[in-house]
Design a protein around this motif. Structure first.
Motif, PDB file in Angstrom:
ATOM      1  N   ASN A 195     -23.844   4.196  -5.502  1.00  0.00           N
ATOM      2  CA  ASN A 195     -24.203   3.058  -4.656  1.00  0.00           C
ATOM      3  C   ASN A 195     -22.993   2.172  -4.407  1.00  0.00           C
ATOM      4  OD1 ASN A 195     -26.061   1.577  -3.092  1.00  0.00           O
ATOM      5  ND2 ASN A 195     -26.399   0.114  -4.756  1.00  0.00           N
ATOM      6  N   ALA A 196     -21.860   2.821  -4.158  1.00  0.00           N
ATOM      7  CA  ALA A 196     -20.616   2.086  -3.931  1.00  0.00           C
ATOM      8  C   ALA A 196     -20.701   1.299  -2.628  1.00  0.00           C
ATOM      9  CB  ALA A 196     -19.452   3.069  -3.880  1.00  0.00           C
ATOM     10  N   THR A 197     -20.426   0.004  -2.705  1.00  0.00           N
ATOM     11  CA  THR A 197     -20.507  -0.876  -1.544  1.00  0.00           C
ATOM     12  C   THR A 197     -19.123  -1.409  -1.237  1.00  0.00           C
ATOM     13  OG1 THR A 197     -22.741  -1.512  -2.209  1.00  0.00           O
ATOM     14  CG2 THR A 197     -21.653  -2.894  -0.562  1.00  0.00           C
ATOM     15  N   ARG A 256     -13.805  10.164  -7.961  1.00  0.00           N
ATOM     16  CA  ARG A 256     -12.365  10.079  -8.176  1.00  0.00           C
ATOM     17  C   ARG A 256     -11.717  11.419  -7.839  1.00  0.00           C
ATOM     18  NH1 ARG A 256      -8.662   5.940  -8.754  1.00  0.00           N
ATOM     19  NH2 ARG A 256      -6.739   6.858  -9.530  1.00  0.00           N
ATOM     20  N   GLY A 257     -10.710  11.374  -6.969  1.00  0.00           N
ATOM     21  CA  GLY A 257      -9.995  12.596  -6.601  1.00  0.00           C
ATOM     22  C   GLY A 257      -8.626  12.257  -6.073  1.00  0.00           C
ATOM     23  N   GLY A 258      -7.612  13.026  -6.448  1.00  0.00           N
ATOM     24  CA  GLY A 258      -6.253  12.746  -6.003  1.00  0.00           C
ATOM     25  C   GLY A 258      -5.808  11.370  -6.441  1.00  0.00           C
ATOM     26  N   ASP A 259      -5.323  10.570  -5.486  1.00  0.00           N
ATOM     27  CA  ASP A 259      -4.832   9.235  -5.815  1.00  0.00           C
ATOM     28  C   ASP A 259      -5.873   8.145  -5.574  1.00  0.00           C
ATOM     29  OD1 ASP A 259      -2.335  10.248  -6.458  1.00  0.00           O
ATOM     30  OD2 ASP A 259      -1.661  10.180  -4.366  1.00  0.00           O
ATOM     31  N   GLY A 260      -7.106   8.549  -5.288  1.00  0.00           N
ATOM     32  CA  GLY A 260      -8.112   7.532  -5.007  1.00  0.00           C
ATOM     33  C   GLY A 260      -9.515   8.102  -5.067  1.00  0.00           C
ATOM     34  N   TYR A 261     -10.293   7.839  -4.029  1.00  0.00           N
ATOM     35  CA  TYR A 261     -11.702   8.210  -4.056  1.00  0.00           C
ATOM     36  C   TYR A 261     -12.125   8.965  -2.797  1.00  0.00           C
ATOM     37  CZ  TYR A 261     -12.352   5.492  -8.260  1.00  0.00           C
ATOM     38  OH  TYR A 261     -12.271   5.039  -9.564  1.00  0.00           O
ATOM     39  N   VAL A 262     -13.073   9.857  -3.000  1.00  0.00           N
ATOM     40  CA  VAL A 262     -13.664  10.660  -1.929  1.00  0.00           C
ATOM     41  C   VAL A 262     -15.081  10.141  -1.685  1.00  0.00           C
ATOM     42  CG1 VAL A 262     -14.460  12.969  -1.282  1.00  0.00           C
ATOM     43  CG2 VAL A 262     -12.323  12.689  -2.590  1.00  0.00           C
ATOM     44  N   PRO A 263     -15.453   9.845  -0.429  1.00  0.00           N
ATOM     45  CA  PRO A 263     -16.817   9.394  -0.157  1.00  0.00           C
ATOM     46  C   PRO A 263     -17.789  10.581  -0.109  1.00  0.00           C
ATOM     47  CG  PRO A 263     -15.581   9.471   1.893  1.00  0.00           C
ATOM     48  CD  PRO A 263     -14.613   9.850   0.796  1.00  0.00           C
ATOM     49  N   VAL A 264     -18.924  10.424  -0.760  1.00  0.00           N
ATOM     50  CA  VAL A 264     -19.981  11.436  -0.740  1.00  0.00           C
ATOM     51  C   VAL A 264     -21.290  10.725  -0.419  1.00  0.00           C
ATOM     52  CG1 VAL A 264     -21.284  13.137  -2.078  1.00  0.00           C
ATOM     53  CG2 VAL A 264     -18.806  12.943  -2.391  1.00  0.00           C
ATOM     54  N   ILE A 265     -21.988  11.207   0.596  1.00  0.00           N
ATOM     55  CA  ILE A 265     -23.262  10.595   0.970  1.00  0.00           C
ATOM     56  C   ILE A 265     -24.403  11.535   0.580  1.00  0.00           C
ATOM     57  CG2 ILE A 265     -22.224   9.256   2.815  1.00  0.00           C
ATOM     58  CD1 ILE A 265     -23.290  11.269   4.830  1.00  0.00           C
ATOM     59  N   HIS A 300     -11.362  -5.120  11.461  1.00  0.00           N
ATOM     60  CA  HIS A 300     -11.561  -3.891  12.229  1.00  0.00           C
ATOM     61  C   HIS A 300     -13.001  -3.729  12.715  1.00  0.00           C
ATOM     62  CE1 HIS A 300      -7.957  -2.880   9.724  1.00  0.00           C
ATOM     63  NE2 HIS A 300      -7.540  -2.423  10.897  1.00  0.00           N
ATOM     64  N   GLY A 301     -13.930  -4.476  12.114  1.00  0.00           N
ATOM     65  CA  GLY A 301     -15.315  -4.417  12.561  1.00  0.00           C
ATOM     66  C   GLY A 301     -16.109  -3.285  11.932  1.00  0.00           C
ATOM     67  N   ARG A 302     -15.956  -3.111  10.614  1.00  0.00           N
ATOM     68  CA  ARG A 302     -16.636  -1.995   9.950  1.00  0.00           C
ATOM     69  C   ARG A 302     -17.333  -2.472   8.674  1.00  0.00           C
ATOM     70  NH1 ARG A 302     -12.028   1.780  11.781  1.00  0.00           N
ATOM     71  NH2 ARG A 302     -10.631   0.761  10.290  1.00  0.00           N
ATOM     72  N   ARG A 303     -18.491  -1.848   8.418  1.00  0.00           N
ATOM     73  CA  ARG A 303     -19.136  -2.019   7.117  1.00  0.00           C
ATOM     74  C   ARG A 303     -19.810  -0.713   6.735  1.00  0.00           C
ATOM     75  NH1 ARG A 303     -24.805  -3.917   7.436  1.00  0.00           N
ATOM     76  NH2 ARG A 303     -25.450  -4.040   9.624  1.00  0.00           N
ATOM     77  N   GLY A 304     -20.070  -0.556   5.438  1.00  0.00           N
ATOM     78  CA  GLY A 304     -20.721   0.674   5.011  1.00  0.00           C
ATOM     79  C   GLY A 304     -20.732   0.808   3.498  1.00  0.00           C
ATOM     80  N   HIS A 305     -21.551   1.739   3.040  1.00  0.00           N
ATOM     81  CA  HIS A 305     -21.582   2.047   1.611  1.00  0.00           C
ATOM     82  C   HIS A 305     -21.774   3.542   1.457  1.00  0.00           C
ATOM     83  CE1 HIS A 305     -25.920   2.529   2.007  1.00  0.00           C
ATOM     84  NE2 HIS A 305     -25.912   3.064   0.794  1.00  0.00           N
TER      85      HIS A 305
END
Length: 570
Positions: free
Chosen positions: A96-98, A116-125, A105-110
């Motif tokens: 439930n990452a928000t 955790r992957g590589g140097d940061g994070y991968v989004p999975v829905i 830029h006009g964006r929102r989402g969760h």
């Protein structure tokens, strides 16, 4: 200057709806969900909850902090702060990452998950529909599955994308655009897994929740940027839009506004599909009247799988209030000595809880026409579904064999076999070994035989259906009426929840009787319709040549009963 802020759901679907939502924000915020929309939301929430618990269970033996659950009941600012803190701490899985709203830029989402992957994070829905299906065997000599497939998947317990020859991806544009927006937001926050777009990926966990289907983000991001800019311009009222009827209109709250506007200008989209209306508009055919009077070849881009004459006939039918048009001089439908009408009831993707049947023995008029239902009232999913399916198949097979033994012909009928076939094959696979359940091969042989007849297909072969080919659209023309004025597939979902006390619903046993009557009416409607096709339909329904004479007589939009008045349902 801050821009209008778009949610990923704003990136797909009707552009005019987006414009209306942002030009009338108070109305958009305060309108309640339709029962159908609320039902979909509830089902999706239930699915996400099951996936969440699965993720927790898979990592229950790992150190504290490996999986962080962001509580959904907290306010937006708290959810954002919890998410960013988990990212700083290097949590492996964040549920439930928000992400913070990006006003620049006009964006929102969760995202249901950040992994955790590589140097940061991968989004999975996590979505409540299928995102892959089994690959068909390759027809080359080795017979391997899906040879050459480029589908990537990862196990649900780790992030390890690999080519998966056993699956083909079932991509949905909404999912891809959502992943693209989340990826763009992660990049802007410095939390993406890589600085190189070619290394960026996203994932989707679908209905089966047995893998993560992986998407390469680089090709999606380029398309996303173009769509995002156009949608932003629409939301900011810098690009004008006009209504056009599409499939989405059926459940859109703005239809009460758009429908009358389309009626007033007699817009051609009221009688043809969305892509067809675009082709017609490009050819200068913008009104139903123009299409109804059209003569000549179809426009150059007209889709090959849609007879253009059907579009002209549908336009004439709209102007003359003609509910059905006969294609053939004599309508034809398969008949048999022993006939069984079949209708299945399912609850979403959870299973088929009822198989309703209506047997008619035309060779023995003394034998009563009897409705039988094979049903489980244990809440789905349940093993008892296999018991009821096995009993249904045993009964159907016995009637079929008994007819053959005495030299009678046999046919079983359904209305739109896609759903029945799916649950026939799926039930045979899921409940192998349960008494009465056949092998998948036996089911496939039955489906392929001439004794399994789809009346929906028969309707399409025999008639042009201006108001749609659904059973509840066509059967009333044959004289059938459902006992329950609220009967519909969507309504039956609510009835089922109450019938079995599913979720937070209070059990109401009267809804079981309601479902049985609804199912019985569906099989009786199928019987009435096919017998009508084989009987008086020729006299009751005008032939296409008669309808096309409208053009010769200078038709001007008056029906057989005089001028049309008031808005017409579509």
């Amino acid at each position: 200057m801050s821009r209008v802020v778009l949610h990923p759901r704003d990136l797909a679907g009707c552009e005019h709806r987006l414009s209306l939502d942002h030009s009338h924000p108070d109305q958009a915020r305060t309108r309640p969900d339709t029962p159908e929309a609320q039902r979909r939301k509830d089902a999706a929430a239930d699915h996400r909850a099951r996936v969440r618990e699965m993720i927790r269970g898979l990592h229950s033996d790992q150190p504290a902090g490996t999986v962080v659950l962001v509580q959904p009941g907290t306010d937006h600012a708290t959810r954002v702060a919890t998410t960013l803190a988990a990212c700083r701490d290097g949590a492996g899985w964040i549920w439930n990452a928000t992400l913070p709203t990006d006003h620049e830029h006009g964006r929102r989402g969760h995202a249901e998950l950040l992994i955790r992957g590589g140097d940061g994070y991968v989004p999975v829905i996590v979505v409540n529909h299928r995102v892959s299906y089994p690959a068909k065997p390759d027809r080359r000599p080795n017979g391997s599955l899906g040879a050459g497939s480029s589908t990537l998947t990862s196990p649900v317990w780790t992030w390890a994308p690999q080519p998966d020859p056993s699956r083909n991806g079932r991509n949905q544009r909404r999912d891809q655009l959502r992943l693209a927006q989340l990826t763009a937001m992660l990049r802007d926050l410095g939390l993406a897994a890589s600085d190189d777009p070619q290394d960026l990926r996203g994932g989707v966990i679908g209905l089966d929740a047995d893998c993560i289907v992986v998407h390469e983000m680089a090709p999606l991001l380029e398309d996303y940027e173009e769509i995002f800019e156009r949608r932003t311009a629409i939301a900011e009222q810098r690009v004008a839009t006009t209504p056009r009827r599409i499939g989405e209109c059926r459940s859109c709250p703005w239809w009460v506004r758009c429908g009358p506007e389309l009626e007033e200008r007699r817009d051609v989209s009221l009688v043809v599909g969305g892509n067809q209306s675009v082709v017609l508009n490009d050819a200068g055919i913008t009104t139903i009247d123009q299409l109804a009077h059209y003569r000549g070849d179809p426009p150059g881009d007209w889709p090959g799988n849609a007879p253009f004459d059907d579009a002209v006939l549908t336009a004439i039918a709209w102007l003359t209030d003609t509910p059905l048009i006969r294609r053939l001089e004599q309508p034809v439908v398969t008949r048999a000595d022993v006939e069984v009408d079949v209708d299945m009831e399912s609850y979403g993707e959870h299973g088929a809880y009822m198989w309703g049947t209506l047997l008619t023995d035309n060779a023995d008029p003394s034998r009563p026409v009897v409705y039988r239902a094979f049903v489980t009232w244990e809440p789905l999913p349940t093993r008892d579904e296999g018991r009821s399916f096995g009993e249904f198949w045993t009964w159907l097979s016995a009637e079929r064999e008994a007819a053959h033994e005495v030299g009678k012909t046999f046919a079983a009928y359904c209305y739109s076999q896609q759903a029945e076939n799916r649950w026939l094959v799926g039930s045979a696979k899921r409940f192998a070994g349960v008494p009465g359940v056949p092998s998948p091969g036996e089911i496939e042989a039955f489906i392929a035989s001439d004794e399994w007849v789809d009346i929906y297909e028969a309707v399409g072969r025999n008639f042009v259906c201006p108001n749609g080919k659904g059973l509840k659209r066509v059967a009333p023309v044959a004289g059938f009426t459902w006992r329950d004025a609220e009967a519909s597939g969507e309504a039956s979902m609510d009835w089922y929840r109450e019938a079995v006390g599913l979720g937070e619903a209070t059990m109401d046993l009267t809804q079981r009787r309601r479902l049985l009557e609804y199912n019985e009416d569906d099989v009786r409607a199928t019987k009435v319709l096919r017998e009508w096709i084989d009987g008086s339909a020729k006299q009751d329904v005008p032939h296409r040549d008669q309808v096309l004479e409208f053009r010769d007589h200078g038709g001007s939009g008056t029906d057989r009963h005089g001028p049309r008045s008031g808005p017409r349902r579509t």
